[in-house]
Design a protein around this motif. Structure first.
Motif, PDB file in Angstrom:
ATOM      1  N   LYS A  83      73.965  53.435  27.717  1.00  0.00           N
ATOM      2  CA  LYS A  83      74.013  54.642  28.294  1.00  0.00           C
ATOM      3  C   LYS A  83      73.855  55.578  27.233  1.00  0.00           C
ATOM      4  O   LYS A  83      74.341  55.880  26.023  1.00  0.00           O
ATOM      5  CB  LYS A  83      75.502  54.845  29.014  1.00  0.00           C
ATOM      6  CG  LYS A  83      75.552  53.979  30.142  1.00  0.00           C
ATOM      7  CD  LYS A  83      76.870  53.882  30.911  1.00  0.00           C
ATOM      8  CE  LYS A  83      76.973  53.052  32.140  1.00  0.00           C
ATOM      9  NZ  LYS A  83      78.451  53.127  32.762  1.00  0.00           N
ATOM     10  N   PRO A  84      73.361  57.052  27.773  1.00  0.00           N
ATOM     11  CA  PRO A  84      73.321  58.205  27.140  1.00  0.00           C
ATOM     12  C   PRO A  84      74.351  58.470  26.224  1.00  0.00           C
ATOM     13  O   PRO A  84      75.399  58.549  26.693  1.00  0.00           O
ATOM     14  CB  PRO A  84      72.702  59.389  27.763  1.00  0.00           C
ATOM     15  CG  PRO A  84      72.097  58.341  28.924  1.00  0.00           C
ATOM     16  CD  PRO A  84      72.841  57.361  29.025  1.00  0.00           C
ATOM     17  N   GLY A  85      74.482  58.881  25.118  1.00  0.00           N
ATOM     18  CA  GLY A  85      75.731  59.402  24.401  1.00  0.00           C
ATOM     19  C   GLY A  85      76.105  58.122  23.511  1.00  0.00           C
ATOM     20  O   GLY A  85      77.041  58.207  22.606  1.00  0.00           O
ATOM     21  N   LYS A  86      75.672  56.738  23.769  1.00  0.00           N
ATOM     22  CA  LYS A  86      76.377  55.593  22.698  1.00  0.00           C
ATOM     23  C   LYS A  86      75.650  55.511  21.768  1.00  0.00           C
ATOM     24  O   LYS A  86      74.329  55.920  21.387  1.00  0.00           O
ATOM     25  CB  LYS A  86      76.186  54.264  23.638  1.00  0.00           C
ATOM     26  CG  LYS A  86      76.969  54.352  24.994  1.00  0.00           C
ATOM     27  CD  LYS A  86      78.638  54.497  24.371  1.00  0.00           C
ATOM     28  CE  LYS A  86      79.286  54.494  25.994  1.00  0.00           C
ATOM     29  NZ  LYS A  86      80.853  54.343  25.653  1.00  0.00           N
ATOM     30  N   THR A  87      76.039  54.818  20.654  1.00  0.00           N
ATOM     31  CA  THR A  87      75.278  54.535  19.698  1.00  0.00           C
ATOM     32  C   THR A  87      74.569  53.144  19.209  1.00  0.00           C
ATOM     33  O   THR A  87      74.893  52.198  20.141  1.00  0.00           O
ATOM     34  CB  THR A  87      76.235  54.909  18.179  1.00  0.00           C
ATOM     35  OG1 THR A  87      77.245  53.908  18.218  1.00  0.00           O
ATOM     36  CG2 THR A  87      76.777  56.253  18.238  1.00  0.00           C
ATOM     37  N   LEU A  88      73.730  52.988  18.206  1.00  0.00           N
ATOM     38  CA  LEU A  88      73.257  51.709  18.238  1.00  0.00           C
ATOM     39  C   LEU A  88      73.903  51.146  16.745  1.00  0.00           C
ATOM     40  O   LEU A  88      73.895  52.117  15.739  1.00  0.00           O
ATOM     41  CB  LEU A  88      71.533  52.051  17.979  1.00  0.00           C
ATOM     42  CG  LEU A  88      70.829  52.290  19.286  1.00  0.00           C
ATOM     43  CD1 LEU A  88      69.279  52.398  18.756  1.00  0.00           C
ATOM     44  CD2 LEU A  88      71.095  51.322  20.389  1.00  0.00           C
ATOM     45  N   SER A  89      74.217  49.870  16.772  1.00  0.00           N
ATOM     46  CA  SER A  89      74.869  49.299  15.443  1.00  0.00           C
ATOM     47  C   SER A  89      73.749  48.862  14.548  1.00  0.00           C
ATOM     48  O   SER A  89      72.831  48.480  14.949  1.00  0.00           O
ATOM     49  CB  SER A  89      75.722  48.426  15.953  1.00  0.00           C
ATOM     50  OG  SER A  89      75.445  47.095  16.538  1.00  0.00           O
ATOM     51  N   PHE A  90      74.320  48.706  13.388  1.00  0.00           N
ATOM     52  CA  PHE A  90      73.454  48.037  12.436  1.00  0.00           C
ATOM     53  C   PHE A  90      73.174  46.677  12.710  1.00  0.00           C
ATOM     54  O   PHE A  90      72.003  46.073  12.553  1.00  0.00           O
ATOM     55  CB  PHE A  90      74.134  48.209  11.076  1.00  0.00           C
ATOM     56  CG  PHE A  90      73.234  47.485  10.016  1.00  0.00           C
ATOM     57  CD1 PHE A  90      72.128  48.160   8.988  1.00  0.00           C
ATOM     58  CD2 PHE A  90      73.704  46.214   9.664  1.00  0.00           C
ATOM     59  CE1 PHE A  90      71.564  47.709   8.071  1.00  0.00           C
ATOM     60  CE2 PHE A  90      72.627  45.654   8.440  1.00  0.00           C
ATOM     61  CZ  PHE A  90      72.067  46.194   7.664  1.00  0.00           C
ATOM     62  N   LEU A  91      74.138  45.722  13.201  1.00  0.00           N
ATOM     63  CA  LEU A  91      73.879  44.787  13.678  1.00  0.00           C
ATOM     64  C   LEU A  91      73.064  44.504  14.732  1.00  0.00           C
ATOM     65  O   LEU A  91      72.256  43.596  14.837  1.00  0.00           O
ATOM     66  CB  LEU A  91      75.265  44.009  14.194  1.00  0.00           C
ATOM     67  CG  LEU A  91      75.580  42.652  14.499  1.00  0.00           C
ATOM     68  CD1 LEU A  91      75.177  41.498  13.514  1.00  0.00           C
ATOM     69  CD2 LEU A  91      76.792  42.210  15.297  1.00  0.00           C
ATOM     70  N   TYR A  92      73.008  45.352  15.792  1.00  0.00           N
ATOM     71  CA  TYR A  92      72.138  45.381  16.979  1.00  0.00           C
ATOM     72  C   TYR A  92      70.501  45.446  16.266  1.00  0.00           C
ATOM     73  O   TYR A  92      69.629  44.836  16.815  1.00  0.00           O
ATOM     74  CB  TYR A  92      72.396  46.433  17.947  1.00  0.00           C
ATOM     75  CG  TYR A  92      71.434  46.723  18.830  1.00  0.00           C
ATOM     76  CD1 TYR A  92      71.068  45.508  19.973  1.00  0.00           C
ATOM     77  CD2 TYR A  92      70.285  47.682  18.793  1.00  0.00           C
ATOM     78  CE1 TYR A  92      70.037  45.869  20.941  1.00  0.00           C
ATOM     79  CE2 TYR A  92      69.354  47.461  19.771  1.00  0.00           C
ATOM     80  CZ  TYR A  92      69.482  46.695  20.880  1.00  0.00           C
ATOM     81  OH  TYR A  92      68.143  46.870  21.887  1.00  0.00           O
TER      82      TYR A  92
END
Length: 296
Positions: A218-227
């Motif tokens: 969803k907008p506002g969420k972050t992407l992780s290094f792991l992902y």
């Protein structure tokens, strides 16, 4: 009384050129609103000419002029009152870049400004980027293009350092980034982030926007290094054709998305940042804001 005018931005990148037309909405007593009205993207990939042969080919000159004529007609149809066209890495490095810009103006009446990395970063800084930046945190802003990557450090809500590197997706696809370029990239990040205990990353560019869409977050969420690491592995294991069919990627996106993720991962690893914010903003948005600031 409500006032609505249309501004346009043309972003001439190494992978594609884009026309953004935006409604600028003014109402007394309220902040000015900027709403995207139309966006057209043409994947001409000027960088493959320039980074390999040093100049823009006749074929792509013709394609570019056709696209710019179409952009002119679209701006006329939308009744755009103000526009700016900015070219970045490919035309900046092309031996015939400035001469071609003159030819485009003669053929289409569109004037092209060939800008450097510093101005590119400054233009992007005028966007809604500030709404994602908290003054008590430090950020590494990473804007990945086809020919270059712009890095900017934000601390206490202000820019404290900025630099452009000749590391881009089209260059990487054509094996045109030397180990020395990566060393300079990593050295700069270490030197400018080491003093801060915690770094968050902000990513911009068409590829990270597509990655965010693939994540279904969803907008506002972050992407992780792991992902990102896992996605990078999965995409590398897929063929070019599979990326187009199974992931519904455009042909001109299905190849550059992998080197783009590589750049973001390197920036995260070097800065020790564990997450990346994707605000979905870019040069075109900044050009619109700059036009408004100058004319208002």
């Amino acid at each position: 009384m409500l006032s609505i005018t249309k501004y346009a931005a043309i972003d001439i990148g190494s992978n594609a050129i884009r026309l953004l037309i935006a409604n600028v909405i003014e109402q007394p007593g309220y902040p000015t609103l900027f709403r995207k009205n139309a966006l057209v993207r043409v994947p001409i990939r000027l960088g493959e000419d320039v980074f390999i042969n040093g100049e823009i080919s006749e074929v792509n000159q013709g394609r570019m002029i056709d696209a710019m004529k179409a952009f002119r007609l679209l701006m006329n149809a939308h009744q755009v009152v103000k526009y700016r066209a900015c070219a970045t890495s490919a035309m900046r490095d092309a031996s015939n870049g400035f001469a071609f810009a003159k030819a485009v103006k003669k053929e289409t009446s569109i004037a092209i400004d060939i800008i450097d990395g510093v101005e590119e970063a400054a233009i992007i800084a005028t966007t809604d980027l500030k709404t994602f930046i908290k003054e008590d945190r430090t950020y590494l802003y990473v804007d990945v293009g086809g020919g270059s990557t712009e890095l900017t450090i934000y601390h206490m809500g202000k820019i404290v350092a900025s630099k452009s590197f000749k590391i881009g997706t089209v260059r990487l696809l054509n094996d045109l980034v030397a180990s020395e370029d990566w060393d300079l990239f990593k050295k700069w990040i270490v030197e400018h982030t080491l003093v801060y205990p915690h770094i968050d990353l902000i990513g911009s560019g068409g590829n990270i926007n597509k990655v965010f869409k693939l994540s279904s977050k969803k907008p506002g969420k972050t992407l992780s290094f792991l992902y990102l690491t896992q996605l990078y592995k999965e995409l590398n294991e897929m063929s070019y054709e599979e990326r187009i069919v199974k992931l519904s990627l455009n042909p001109d996106r299905a190849d550059v998305i992998i080197p783009a993720i590589r750049i973001y991962l390197q920036a995260m690893k070097t800065s020790k940042g564990k997450q990346i914010i994707v605000p979905k903003i870019g040069l075109s948005d900044g050009i619109i804001r700059r036009l408004y600031q100058v004319t208002s």
